[in-house]
Design a protein around this motif. Structure first.
Motif, short mmCIF file in Angstrom:
data_model
loop_
_atom_site.label_atom_id
_atom_site.label_comp_id
_atom_site.label_asym_id
_atom_site.label_seq_id
_atom_site.Cartn_x
_atom_site.Cartn_y
_atom_site.Cartn_z
N LEU A 62 2.84 25.80 21.79
CA LEU A 62 3.87 26.82 21.97
C LEU A 62 4.94 26.77 20.88
CD1 LEU A 62 4.52 26.50 25.83
CD2 LEU A 62 2.76 27.83 24.67
N ALA A 63 4.94 25.74 20.06
CA ALA A 63 5.98 25.60 19.03
C ALA A 63 5.91 26.77 18.06
CB ALA A 63 5.80 24.28 18.28
N ALA A 64 7.04 27.46 17.89
CA ALA A 64 7.10 28.62 16.99
C ALA A 64 8.54 29.04 16.81
CB ALA A 64 6.28 29.79 17.56
N ALA A 65 8.79 29.78 15.75
CA ALA A 65 10.08 30.46 15.60
C ALA A 65 10.11 31.59 16.63
CB ALA A 65 10.21 31.03 14.20
N VAL A 66 11.22 31.73 17.35
CA VAL A 66 11.27 32.70 18.43
C VAL A 66 12.51 33.58 18.33
CG1 VAL A 66 9.96 31.30 20.07
CG2 VAL A 66 12.43 31.02 19.93
N GLY A 67 12.37 34.81 18.80
CA GLY A 67 13.51 35.72 18.87
C GLY A 67 13.65 36.58 17.64
N ARG B 33 11.68 30.22 7.37
CA ARG B 33 11.47 29.29 8.48
C ARG B 33 10.41 29.83 9.44
NH1 ARG B 33 16.22 27.87 12.83
NH2 ARG B 33 14.91 26.88 14.40
N THR B 34 10.46 31.13 9.71
CA THR B 34 9.49 31.74 10.61
C THR B 34 8.07 31.52 10.13
OG1 THR B 34 11.03 33.47 11.33
CG2 THR B 34 8.67 33.94 11.56
N ILE B 35 7.81 31.83 8.88
CA ILE B 35 6.46 31.73 8.33
C ILE B 35 6.00 30.28 8.25
CG2 ILE B 35 5.03 32.19 6.30
CD1 ILE B 35 7.00 34.58 5.76
N GLU B 36 6.85 29.42 7.70
CA GLU B 36 6.47 28.02 7.53
C GLU B 36 6.25 27.33 8.88
OE1 GLU B 36 8.54 26.94 3.24
OE2 GLU B 36 9.52 26.28 5.10
N THR B 37 7.12 27.60 9.84
CA THR B 37 6.98 26.96 11.15
C THR B 37 5.72 27.42 11.86
OG1 THR B 37 9.38 26.72 11.42
CG2 THR B 37 8.04 26.68 13.43
N ASN B 38 5.53 28.73 11.94
CA ASN B 38 4.41 29.25 12.71
C ASN B 38 3.06 28.85 12.12
OD1 ASN B 38 6.30 30.41 14.37
ND2 ASN B 38 5.99 32.49 13.65
N ILE B 39 2.89 29.05 10.83
CA ILE B 39 1.58 28.75 10.24
C ILE B 39 1.39 27.24 10.05
CG2 ILE B 39 0.12 29.09 8.21
CD1 ILE B 39 1.39 31.85 7.88
N GLY B 40 2.43 26.56 9.56
CA GLY B 40 2.31 25.13 9.29
C GLY B 40 2.01 24.31 10.54
N CYS B 41 2.72 24.58 11.62
CA CYS B 41 2.50 23.83 12.87
C CYS B 41 1.10 24.07 13.42
CB CYS B 41 3.55 24.21 13.91
SG CYS B 41 5.23 23.65 13.52
N GLU C 3 3.67 40.98 19.60
CA GLU C 3 4.18 41.48 18.32
C GLU C 3 3.04 41.76 17.34
OE1 GLU C 3 7.23 41.88 16.58
OE2 GLU C 3 8.42 41.84 18.41
N VAL C 4 1.90 41.08 17.47
CA VAL C 4 0.83 41.24 16.49
C VAL C 4 0.25 42.66 16.52
CG1 VAL C 4 0.20 38.80 16.54
CG2 VAL C 4 -1.02 40.40 18.02
N TYR C 5 0.43 43.39 17.62
CA TYR C 5 -0.07 44.76 17.67
C TYR C 5 0.71 45.67 16.72
CZ TYR C 5 -2.90 43.47 21.70
OH TYR C 5 -3.83 42.88 22.53
N LYS D 170 1.85 35.02 13.15
CA LYS D 170 1.12 34.75 14.39
C LYS D 170 -0.31 35.30 14.30
CE LYS D 170 2.48 32.77 17.30
NZ LYS D 170 2.51 31.28 17.46
N ALA D 171 -0.50 36.39 13.58
CA ALA D 171 -1.86 36.89 13.38
C ALA D 171 -2.69 35.89 12.58
CB ALA D 171 -1.83 38.25 12.67
#
Length: 328
Positions: free
Chosen positions: A84-89, A99-107, A129-131, A161-162
Motif C-alpha cells: 500500500l506504500a505510495a504517494a497519496v492525495g 517524490r510521487t514517481i520515485e516513491t510509487n515505482i521505486g517501492c 486514477e489510472v483510468y 501507478k499504471a
C-alpha cells in the motif's frame, strides 16, 4: 464465488501506518493473523498504530520501503504482502511530482523483486486514477487508460501507478509470481486526513470548525465513496482467492454522488452554519488542472471472485467520519 484458500498466518503491510493500511492491520489482527507493517511516516501517522501495538501479534518498522536489505528480511518472513506504500492525495501529487514517481515505482520494484525470490503473494494497491480521462463509465478493468499530457504534473500519479500494474502483471506472466492488482475507488472513513486533499475529511473538518466548505470546480464532478472497513475486507478476501491471481480488480462502491451534494450532505449532518464556497481548480491546485467528471467502477469481477463489494451508504460513512472528528 470461490472458496478462500488456506489462510496465510503472517502478513506484511507496506504503508501500514497510513489510513487504509492501519485499518487493514486491525482487520487482519482480528482474524488472528500476525501482522508487521513498515512505513516511513511521510504521510502515515504513528498514532494510527497506538491500538495495534497492544496486540502481541503486531510489529512495526519505521523505514523506507526502498531499503532493500531490510525489506528482504521482512518479505522473507511474510506469507502475503499487501503493498500500500505510495504517494497519496492530489495536493501532494501536484506539489511533489518527483517524490510521487520515485516513491510509487521505486517501492513497487523492490517489493516485487523480493517477493519473486520466494514466491510470496503480493496484493498491489493501485487506483481508479489510472483510468484518466476515459469517459466510458462504469469503468471495466480492461478499459483503455486515457492519460493527460506529461506537461501536467497532475497525471504523474496515474502514470506511475499504471507502471506499477504493468510491472506486477509482468512478474506474474513471466515468472509466475502470485499477484493481485486492486484499483481502489475513493476509500474513506475514520482516521483519513484531509491534509493532502482528501475531500470528505476536509469537508467534515471545515463544517465542524465553522469554516467555508470549499468545493473545487463547479461541484458537478461525481465520485463513488467506499467505506474503509469494507474495502480492507475485500483486500483480505482477494489475497486468499486463487482465481484472483494475475487479475486487475476494481474495488469500490457503485453509489455515485456529486462533490457539491457531498458538501450539502456534510453540512446537514453536522448542522453546520458554514457556507459552501466554490473555488476554481486553477486557484486550488495549479493553472490548467484537469479532473475527471465521473469515476464509477464496474465491480462485477470483484463480486464474481469474492461474492461481495462495498455497499455502505455515503451518509452512513460521513456519519462515521463526523463522529471520529468530534471524538478527537
Amino acid at each position: 464465488m470461490n472458496q478462500l484458500a488456506e489462510q496465510p498466518v503472517h502478513a506484511l503491510i507496506t504503508g501500514g501506518a497510513g489510513f487504509i493500511g492501519s485499518h487493514l492491520a486491525h482487520f487482519l489482527l482480528e482474524k488472528g493473523q500476525h501482522v508487521h507493517i513498515v512505513d516511513d511516516l511521510s504521510t502515515g501517522s504513528i498514532t494510527n498504530l497506538d491500538e495495534l501495538r497492544k496486540n502481541p501479534n503486531f510489529g512495526h518498522t519505521i523505514a523506507d520501503v526502498q531499503d532493500e536489505p531490510l525489506m528482504a528480511e521482512l518479505v522473507d518472513r511474510a506469507d502475503v504482502v499487501y503493498h500500500l506504500a505510495a504517494a497519496v492525495g492530489v495536493r501532494l501529487i501536484v506539489e511533489s511530482p518527483v517524490r510521487t514517481i520515485e516513491t510509487n515505482i521505486g517501492c513497487t520494484e523492490v517489493i516485487l523483486r523480493l517477493a519473486n525470490k520466494k514466491r510470496k503473494k503480493v496484493v498491489v494497491a493501485s487506483t481508479s486514477e489510472v483510468y484518466g480521462k476515459n469517459d466510458s463509465v462504469p469503468f471495466l478493468e480492461d478499459h483503455d487508460l486515457v492519460m493527460g499530457s506529461t506537461s501536467k504534473a497532475r497525471w504523474s500519479y496515474a502514470c506511475s501507478k499504471a507502471i506499477d500494474e504493468f510491472l506486477a502483471l509482468a512478474y506474474h506472466r513471466a515468472r509466475g509470481l502470485p499477484v493481485v492488482v486492486v484499483r481502489l475507488f475513493n476509500t474513506v472513513g475514520p482516521r483519513q486526513t484531509g491534509r493532502y486533499g482528501m475531500v470528505l475529511p476536509t469537508f467534515v473538518r471545515q463544517a465542524l470548525m465553522g469554516q467555508p466548505i470549499t468545493v473545487f470546480g463547479d461541484g458537478k464532478q461525481s465520485r463513488c465513496f467506499s467505506y474503509v472497513g469494507e474495502v480492507v475486507e475485500c483486500l483480505y478476501k482477494l489475497a486468499h482467492c486463487p482465481e484472483a491471481e494475475g487479475q486487475v480488480v476494481n474495488v469500490g462502491s457503485r453509489h455515485e454522488i456529486t462533490i457539491e451534494d457531498l458538501a450539502v450532505l456534510v453540512k446537514e449532518l453536522t448542522e453546520s452554519t458554514s457556507e459552501i464556497v466554490k473555488i476554481s481548480y486553477d486557484e486550488a491546485y495549479a493553472e490548467g488542472f484537469e479532473d475527471m467528471p465521473r469515476r464509477i467502477p464496474d465491480v462485477s469481477k470483484l463480486e464474481g471472485l469474492i461474492g461481495k463489494s462495498p455497499q455502505m451508504d455515503i451518509a452512513e460513512i460521513a456519519k462515521s467520519v463526523i463522529q471520529h472528528y468530534r471524538e478527537r
